[in-house]
Write an enzyme that holds these catalytic residues in place. Structure first.
Site, PDB file in Angstrom:
ATOM      1  N   PHE A   1     -37.084  46.306  36.873  1.00  0.00           N
ATOM      2  CA  PHE A   1     -38.187  45.468  36.417  1.00  0.00           C
ATOM      3  C   PHE A   1     -38.287  45.534  34.899  1.00  0.00           C
ATOM      4  O   PHE A   1     -38.318  46.606  34.313  1.00  0.00           O
ATOM      5  CB  PHE A   1     -39.506  45.941  37.037  1.00  0.00           C
ATOM      6  N   GLY A   2     -38.328  44.356  34.275  1.00  0.00           N
ATOM      7  CA  GLY A   2     -38.501  44.263  32.831  1.00  0.00           C
ATOM      8  C   GLY A   2     -39.804  43.582  32.499  1.00  0.00           C
ATOM      9  O   GLY A   2     -40.139  42.543  33.077  1.00  0.00           O
TER      10      GLY A   2
ATOM     11  N   SER B   1     -38.659  42.743  26.449  1.00  0.00           N
ATOM     12  CA  SER B   1     -37.511  41.890  26.115  1.00  0.00           C
ATOM     13  C   SER B   1     -36.571  41.661  27.295  1.00  0.00           C
ATOM     14  O   SER B   1     -35.812  40.686  27.288  1.00  0.00           O
ATOM     15  CB  SER B   1     -36.738  42.462  24.926  1.00  0.00           C
TER      16      SER B   1
ATOM     17  N   GLU C   1     -33.079  51.412  26.409  1.00  0.00           N
ATOM     18  CA  GLU C   1     -34.426  51.897  26.700  1.00  0.00           C
ATOM     19  C   GLU C   1     -34.582  53.391  26.394  1.00  0.00           C
ATOM     20  O   GLU C   1     -35.477  54.043  26.928  1.00  0.00           O
ATOM     21  CB  GLU C   1     -34.760  51.624  28.179  1.00  0.00           C
TER      22      GLU C   1
END
Length: 188
Positions: free
Chosen positions: A6-7, A10, A86
């Site tokens: 899940f983003g 960006s 990340e």
């Protein structure tokens, strides 16, 4: 077995890895906030930018994009890529993902999401809350290897709007930045 990621920043508009499917939807119990410092993408160690992280918040929904990644090689490549991209997010959470606003049954369970801890002893890049004006000034001035911090904010604002999502924190911050930016005059 497929892996889902899940983003909520960006990753919504730029995955950067191969995926089989993507779905726009939300996770429950979290709020997206510009509280994470970026010293490697949208700022520098001397002048960090601000990017989003998630904070637990009862009753909230955070909209974003979920990506399905199949095949061991694709999963390994995606994870290697995400661990670098990340790296300032020190925690992985596994959450339920929903696509229907009023659904009580998750569309996908166990979706992985990167989160930055709000504890500065664990996460030295956590910036935390500030006034909209303070955050806007910092975002206007910050720039890193991935570009100006304001581009990240504006792209997130636009990506959410394209999906019909209104996130008041993102909208208010984008408007505060626009208000402080000098007006561009047409060339003669």
């Amino acid at each position: 077995m497929a892996m889902w990621v899940f983003g909520y920043g960006s990753l919504i508009w730029k995955a950067g890895f191969n995926y089989d499917e993507k779905l726009f939807g939300f996770i429950k119990g979290y709020r997206r906030l510009f509280y994470q410092g970026s010293t490697d993408h949208r700022g520098t160690p001397a002048f960090p930018g601000r990017t989003v992280t998630l904070l637990p918040c009862d009753g909230e929904k955070c909209w974003g994009m979920a990506y399905k990644i199949s095949g061991e090689e694709n999963k390994e490549i995606a994870l290697s890529y995400l661990e670098v991209r990340e790296k300032q997010y020190d925690t992985k959470a596994y959450v339920d993902f929903y696509t229907e606003p009023n659904s009580t049954i998750a569309t996908i369970q166990g979706v992985m999401v990167y989160v930055a801890s709000p504890d500065p002893r664990i996460n030295p890049n956590y910036l935390g809350p500030a006034s909209l004006e303070e955050m806007a000034k910092q975002i206007i001035q910050a720039e890193g290897p991935s570009g100006p911090n304001r581009d990240y904010l504006f792209q997130l604002d636009e990506a959410l709007k394209q999906h019909g999502c209104e996130d008041s924190h993102v909208i208010d911050l984008a408007n505060a930045v626009r208000k402080l930016l000098p007006e561009t005059k047409p060339s003669s």
